[in-house]
Scaffold this motif. Structure first.
Motif, short mmCIF file in Angstrom:
data_model
loop_
_atom_site.label_atom_id
_atom_site.label_comp_id
_atom_site.label_asym_id
_atom_site.label_seq_id
_atom_site.Cartn_x
_atom_site.Cartn_y
_atom_site.Cartn_z
N ARG A 1 55.51 36.51 35.79
CA ARG A 1 54.40 36.57 34.82
C ARG A 1 53.33 37.45 35.41
NH1 ARG A 1 54.25 34.03 29.56
NH2 ARG A 1 52.63 35.49 29.10
N LYS A 2 52.82 38.40 34.63
CA LYS A 2 51.77 39.30 35.10
C LYS A 2 50.46 38.95 34.42
CE LYS A 2 54.77 43.19 36.04
NZ LYS A 2 55.14 44.56 35.69
N LEU A 3 49.40 38.91 35.22
CA LEU A 3 48.06 38.65 34.72
C LEU A 3 47.16 39.82 35.09
CD1 LEU A 3 47.75 34.97 35.95
CD2 LEU A 3 47.98 35.66 33.59
N MET A 4 46.22 40.14 34.21
CA MET A 4 45.26 41.22 34.45
C MET A 4 43.86 40.62 34.48
SD MET A 4 47.27 43.83 34.51
CE MET A 4 46.14 45.19 34.51
N LEU A 5 43.01 41.12 35.38
CA LEU A 5 41.61 40.72 35.45
C LEU A 5 40.78 41.85 34.85
CD1 LEU A 5 41.66 39.39 39.09
CD2 LEU A 5 41.50 38.01 37.06
N VAL A 6 40.02 41.54 33.81
CA VAL A 6 39.19 42.53 33.14
C VAL A 6 37.74 42.09 33.27
CG1 VAL A 6 38.68 43.70 30.96
CG2 VAL A 6 41.04 43.07 31.52
N GLY A 7 36.92 42.92 33.89
CA GLY A 7 35.51 42.61 34.05
C GLY A 7 34.99 43.20 35.35
N VAL A 8 33.71 43.53 35.37
CA VAL A 8 33.09 44.12 36.55
C VAL A 8 33.04 43.08 37.66
CG1 VAL A 8 31.00 45.18 37.47
CG2 VAL A 8 31.73 45.69 35.14
N GLY A 9 33.61 43.42 38.82
CA GLY A 9 33.59 42.53 39.97
C GLY A 9 34.66 41.46 39.97
N TYR A 10 35.51 41.42 38.95
CA TYR A 10 36.59 40.44 38.92
C TYR A 10 37.72 40.95 39.79
CZ TYR A 10 34.51 38.14 34.80
OH TYR A 10 33.68 37.48 33.95
N LYS A 11 38.14 40.13 40.76
CA LYS A 11 39.25 40.54 41.62
C LYS A 11 40.00 39.33 42.15
CE LYS A 11 36.07 41.19 45.40
NZ LYS A 11 35.07 42.08 45.87
N ALA A 12 41.21 39.58 42.60
CA ALA A 12 42.07 38.53 43.12
C ALA A 12 42.69 38.98 44.43
CB ALA A 12 43.17 38.20 42.12
N ALA A 13 42.98 38.02 45.31
CA ALA A 13 43.65 38.30 46.57
C ALA A 13 44.58 37.14 46.90
CB ALA A 13 42.63 38.48 47.69
N ALA A 14 45.84 37.45 47.14
CA ALA A 14 46.82 36.43 47.52
C ALA A 14 46.75 36.26 49.04
CB ALA A 14 48.21 36.85 47.09
N GLN A 15 46.54 35.02 49.49
CA GLN A 15 46.45 34.73 50.92
C GLN A 15 47.41 33.59 51.22
OE1 GLN A 15 42.34 33.76 50.82
NE2 GLN A 15 41.67 35.86 51.15
N GLY A 16 48.65 33.93 51.50
CA GLY A 16 49.67 32.92 51.77
C GLY A 16 49.97 32.10 50.52
N ALA A 17 49.74 30.78 50.60
CA ALA A 17 50.01 29.91 49.46
C ALA A 17 48.76 29.69 48.61
CB ALA A 17 50.53 28.57 49.95
N LYS A 18 47.75 30.53 48.79
CA LYS A 18 46.51 30.41 48.03
C LYS A 18 46.23 31.71 47.28
CE LYS A 18 44.32 27.11 51.10
NZ LYS A 18 43.19 26.80 51.94
N LEU A 19 45.59 31.56 46.14
CA LEU A 19 45.15 32.71 45.35
C LEU A 19 43.64 32.64 45.27
CD1 LEU A 19 46.10 35.12 43.63
CD2 LEU A 19 46.15 33.59 41.68
N ASN A 20 42.96 33.63 45.86
CA ASN A 20 41.50 33.67 45.90
C ASN A 20 41.01 34.56 44.76
OD1 ASN A 20 38.85 33.58 46.65
ND2 ASN A 20 39.18 34.27 48.76
N LEU A 21 40.23 33.98 43.85
CA LEU A 21 39.78 34.69 42.66
C LEU A 21 38.25 34.81 42.65
CD1 LEU A 21 41.98 32.64 40.21
CD2 LEU A 21 42.36 35.03 40.78
#
Length: 177
Positions: free
Chosen positions: A85-105
């Motif tokens: 499943r693919k997700l997109m982040l739309v918005g100024v400053g919105y970002k995601a980072a996968a860190q092992g078993a965690k998703l930092n949003l």
């Protein structure tokens, strides 16, 4: 009779299906999935195909044959190729980072949103505004995608938020004086 339930399921050579009285196990190169069996559906193995049929003429057995067929087909596909499943982040400053078993949003809140990934689902972030969720269980992958989208659903005026890659947001016109 359910039209979906009549379709046979083709089992690839690298996938092994074990039919027991109370449980169906599907093993493949990507993992193992189990499903509880029901007495309303008879499952037969015919070479490299699985054929399902309702045990009796009741409406419940008819409905369950289609449901079991869809569940088993998803299990076979999941352990063979997997789901994504693919997700997109739309918005100024919105970002995601996968860190092992965690998703930092970072979704515009005063704090970061950290999502713990359940067992069997992996998150990848090829770009900071794109999230790819992968796993063998279709239901788990879809549920995690829905939870992540729920942290900041797309709003109807600018379209900012977390959306599925194939989702179309119909934007509303702003109020005029």
């Amino acid at each position: 009779m359910s039209r979906v339930g009549k379709l046979p399921i083709t089992v690839p050579a690298k996938v092994e299906v074990t039919l027991a009285a109370d449980e169906i196990t599907v093993k493949g190169p990507l993992g193992v999935l189990k499903q509880a069996a029901t007495s309303l559906v008879n499952i037969k193995r015919d070479g490299d195909k699985l054929v399902l049929e309702a045990a009796n003429d009741s409406q419940a057995a008819n409905a369950m044959s289609g449901t079991m067929r869809a569940l088993l087909a998803n299990m076979v596909h999941g352990v063979d190729k997997g789901f994504e499943r693919k997700l997109m982040l739309v918005g100024v400053g919105y970002k995601a980072a996968a860190q092992g078993a965690k998703l930092n949003l970072a979704l515009g809140y005063s704090h970061p949103v950290i999502h713990e990934m359940p067992e069997g689902v992996k998150a990848e972030t090829p770009t900071p505004t794109e999230i790819i969720l992968k796993g063998v269980d279709k239901q788990k992958v879809g549920q995690v995608a829905a939870i992540v989208r729920g942290y900041r659903p797309p709003e109807p005026y600018k379209g900012k938020g977390v959306r599925y890659s194939d989702e179309v947001i119909v934007l509303k016109e702003t109020k005029k004086k």
